[in-house]
Design a protein around this motif. Structure first.
Motif, PDB file in Angstrom:
ATOM      1  N   ASN A  35       2.141  35.183  57.627  1.00 11.89           N
ATOM      2  CA  ASN A  35       1.293  34.443  56.694  1.00 11.89           C
ATOM      3  C   ASN A  35       1.299  32.930  56.867  1.00 11.89           C
ATOM      4  O   ASN A  35       0.617  32.236  56.106  1.00 11.89           O
ATOM      5  N   TYR A  36       2.035  32.410  57.854  1.00 12.22           N
ATOM      6  CA  TYR A  36       2.102  30.968  58.048  1.00 12.22           C
ATOM      7  C   TYR A  36       1.990  30.618  59.531  1.00 12.22           C
ATOM      8  O   TYR A  36       2.326  31.422  60.405  1.00 12.22           O
ATOM      9  N   LYS A  37       1.540  29.419  59.786  1.00 12.69           N
ATOM     10  CA  LYS A  37       1.411  28.933  61.157  1.00 12.69           C
ATOM     11  C   LYS A  37       2.779  28.661  61.765  1.00 12.69           C
ATOM     12  O   LYS A  37       2.989  28.852  62.972  1.00 12.69           O
ATOM     13  N   TYR A  78       3.235  22.077  59.573  1.00  7.32           N
ATOM     14  CA  TYR A  78       1.825  21.787  59.319  1.00  7.32           C
ATOM     15  C   TYR A  78       1.572  21.787  57.803  1.00  7.32           C
ATOM     16  O   TYR A  78       1.903  22.766  57.124  1.00  7.32           O
ATOM     17  N   ARG A  80       0.480  22.518  54.287  1.00  8.09           N
ATOM     18  CA  ARG A  80      -0.081  23.703  53.640  1.00  8.09           C
ATOM     19  C   ARG A  80      -0.155  24.935  54.542  1.00  8.09           C
ATOM     20  O   ARG A  80      -0.738  25.940  54.171  1.00  8.09           O
ATOM     21  N   GLU A  81       0.441  24.858  55.741  1.00  3.28           N
ATOM     22  CA  GLU A  81       0.438  26.015  56.639  1.00  3.28           C
ATOM     23  C   GLU A  81       1.832  26.370  57.133  1.00  3.28           C
ATOM     24  O   GLU A  81       1.972  27.186  58.041  1.00  3.28           O
ATOM     25  N   SER A  82       2.850  25.742  56.540  1.00  2.93           N
ATOM     26  CA  SER A  82       4.230  26.021  56.957  1.00  2.93           C
ATOM     27  C   SER A  82       5.077  26.398  55.745  1.00  2.93           C
ATOM     28  O   SER A  82       4.829  25.964  54.619  1.00  2.93           O
ATOM     29  N   TYR A 108       4.372  21.579  51.825  1.00  7.38           N
ATOM     30  CA  TYR A 108       4.697  22.891  52.390  1.00  7.38           C
ATOM     31  C   TYR A 108       5.044  23.875  51.267  1.00  7.38           C
ATOM     32  O   TYR A 108       5.190  23.484  50.112  1.00  7.38           O
TER      33      TYR A 108
END
Length: 442
Positions: A35-37, A78, A80-82, A108
Motif C-alpha cells: 500500500n505504499y511506495k 515520499y 503521503r506515499e511512505s 508520512y
C-alpha cells in the motif's frame, strides 16, 4: 488497516497491540509493501543509539530528522506515499510520545506495533499521544484457520448455516468438527499454523509452541519487574486451575495466605501482555454486567488454546504425537472441558467481547447455587432481554441444570440461552444448541 489508511489520511497513527509472535510485525510490513511506495521498519528491540538519539535530539527539526533517518535505513521517503513502522515501540516509549509531532507534521503515515502497552514502565514519563488509533491483534480465529487450510467454502457454509439457524448436516458437521479439533490443538499463532500446514506433524508444531512459551517466560523474567515470580506462578498454575470443575482461579493454590491485592498487578501484567484472557464474575444478569463485575473473582484462560495444550503437557513424558492424535479423536482421558471452554473464550475475545461469567456458590439456597460459563451482551441493548447465558459442553452426555435455573430466575433480563456443544445445531425448549465451532460468529 485499510480503513485506517483511507479514513485517517495521515491524521492518526495506528497502534497494533498484541501478544508476542501473534503476527503484528509481519502484517505491518506486508501492508506497507502492498500500500505504499516505500517504508522504513524501525525495530526498537534492535535499534542502536544513533536511531534513538534522533528521537531525543532532532524532533525540533523534522527536516533533518527525516533526512538522517532516510540515510540510516537507505530508503527514500515520499510525502503521503511512505509509511514509518515503529516495531516493538514499548521498548522505546520516547518514540511513541513523538507520534504527536510526527502526525502533526503530516508528511508520512505511521504505524506502531507492540505488546504490554499499558504497563507502567512502558508509559512512564511520556504523554500518550491522542493521535493514536489503538487496535488489538489476536491469534488466528477458526475462520482464518479454515482459510489457511484451504477451506474457504466450508467457512462460508458455516456462516450461512449460523445466520439461517440451520443444521450443517452430518457429513459437513463431522468435517467441521475434525478441522475444529485440529485448530484447538494447533492454535492460532501464525508460526504454529504455518508449521502444521507444511509438516502435518503435531509434534513439530508443538516444538514451535514451546518456543513461544519459552519466549513468554523470558518476557516475564525480563519485564515483570518487581513481581516476576508472582506473574510466573499464576502463569504456571493456569492449566491446573482450568482443569477443576469450578474453573475460578483460586489464590490459595499460589501459597498460604495469598491475597488478591498482593497479586492484582501480576494478573494485570498477563492480561496486558495478552498472554491470558481474563473472565470476570458478574453478579448481575442485566445489560450492565460490566458494572457489576467482581474483580477479585475471575477465570484465567490462555490467549491461545494451542499454547494451553502445550503448557498443560509440559511435564508429561508421553510421546507428544500420540497425545495429540488421541486428543484429535477425543480419546485422551483428560478434562476436555477446560480446552473447549478456553477456545470459546479465545473466540469471544477475538470477536470483541469482554469476558464475563456468573457464579453463585450459595450454601443457603439450592435454587440460587449455579454457575454459567459465559455471559454475552447484545450489541445494541434494549430495556430487557440483553444478555445470553452461554454454556460450553465437550461431551455428548451432559446436563444443564444451572442454565435452566439461571433462565428461570432471570427470565425478564435474558436473551436466548445457548449451549455450545460437539453436536450439530438444534433448538429445544427455548435453548439454542449450537456446534462449538459456531462460537466465533456469536
Amino acid at each position: 488497516m485499510l480503513e485506517w489508511k483511507k479514513n485517517s489520511a495521515g491524521k492518526t497513527a495506528l497502534l497494533i497491540d498484541g501478544a508476542r509472535r501473534v503476527g503484528k510485525s509481519y502484517s505491518a510490513v506486508e501492508f506497507a509493501k502492498e500500500n505504499y511506495k516505500s517504508f522504513i521498519l524501525i525495530d526498537f528491540n534492535r535499534a542502536g543509539k544513533e536511531v534513538r538519539d534522533l528521537f531525543e535530539n532532532n524532533l525540533n527539526d523534522l527536516d533533518s530528522f527525516f533526512l538522517y533517518l532516510s540515510a540510516m535505513y537507505g530508503v527514500t521517503l515520499y510525502p503521503r506515499e511512505s509509511l514509518l513502522i515503529f516495531d516493538e515501540v514499548q521498548m522505546f516509549p520516547r518514540a511513541r510520545a513523538a507520534i504527536k509531532y510526527l502526525v502533526a507534521d503530516g508528511r508520512y503515515d505511521y504505524m506502531e506495533t507492540g505488546s504490554r502497552m499499558s504497563i507502567h514502565e512502558n508509559v512512564q514519563d511520556i504523554v500518550i499521544p491522542s493521535e493514536e488509533r489503538h487496535i488489538k491483534m489476536y491469534p488466528m480465529d477458526f475462520e482464518e484457520f479454515l482459510w489457511a487450510m484451504g477451506e474457504e467454502l466450508l467457512a462460508n457454509v458455516i456462516r450461512t448455516c449460523f445466520e439461517k439457524r440451520e443444521p450443517m448436516g452430518q457429513m459437513l458437521h463431522r468435517k467441521a468438527m475434525t478441522l475444529f479439533r485440529q485448530y484447538v490443538i494447533v492454535g492460532g499463532m501464525p508460526q504454529a499454523v504455518n508449521t502444521y500446514l507444511k509438516t502435518k506433524s503435531f509434534e513439530r508444531t508443538d516444538e514451535v509452541k514451546r518456543d513461544i512459551l519459552t519466549l513468554y517466560r523470558e518476557d516475564i523474567a525480563k519485564h515483570g519487574k518487581g513481581y516476576e515470580r508472582k506473574v510466573e506462578s499464576i502463569f504456571d498454575d493456569i492449566p491446573e486451575q482450568l482443569s477443576k470443575h469450578e474453573k475460578k482461579f483460586t489464590l490459595s493454590s499460589l501459597g498460604k495466605g495469598a491475597r488478591f491485592r498482593d497479586y492484582e498487578s501480576s494478573f494485570l501484567w498477563l492480561e496486558d501482555a495478552m498472554i491470558c484472557n481474563v473472565c470476570y464474575n458478574s453478579t448481575a444478569s442485566s445489560g450492565g454486567i460490566k458494572f457489576n463485575r467482581d474483580r477479585s473473582t475471575r477465570k484465567m484462560y490462555m490467549g491461545d488454546t494451542g499454547l494451553l495444550i502445550s503448557h498443560a503437557f509440559d511435564e508429561n513424558g508421553l510421546v507428544k504425537e500420540e497425545i495429540y492424535k488421541k486428543l484429535l479423536f477425543g480419546k485422551l482421558e483428560i478434562n476436555e472441558g477446560m480446552i473447549f471452554e478456553n477456545v470459546v473464550a479465545q473466540m469471544f475475545t477475538a470477536s470483541g467481547h469482554k469476558l464475563y461469567f456468573y457464579s453463585n456458590p450459595s450454601r443457603e439456597s439450592k435454587e440460587d447455587r449455579m454457575e454459567i460459563d459465559f455471559l454475552l451482551s447484545k450489541k445494541d441493548p434494549t430495556n430487557r432481554h440483553n444478555v445470553s447465558p452461554i454454556e460450553v459442553k465437550s461431551g455428548k452426555n451432559y446436563t444443564f441444570t444451572s442454565l435452566n435455573k439461571f433462565s428461570t430466575k432471570f427470565k425478564e433480563q435474558l436473551d436466548t440461552p445457548i449451549i455450545l456443544h460437539t453436536e450439530d445445531y438444534s433448538e429445544k425448549d427455548g435453548i439454542l444448541f449450537m456446534p462449538v465451532y459456531w462460537g466465533w460468529l456469536l
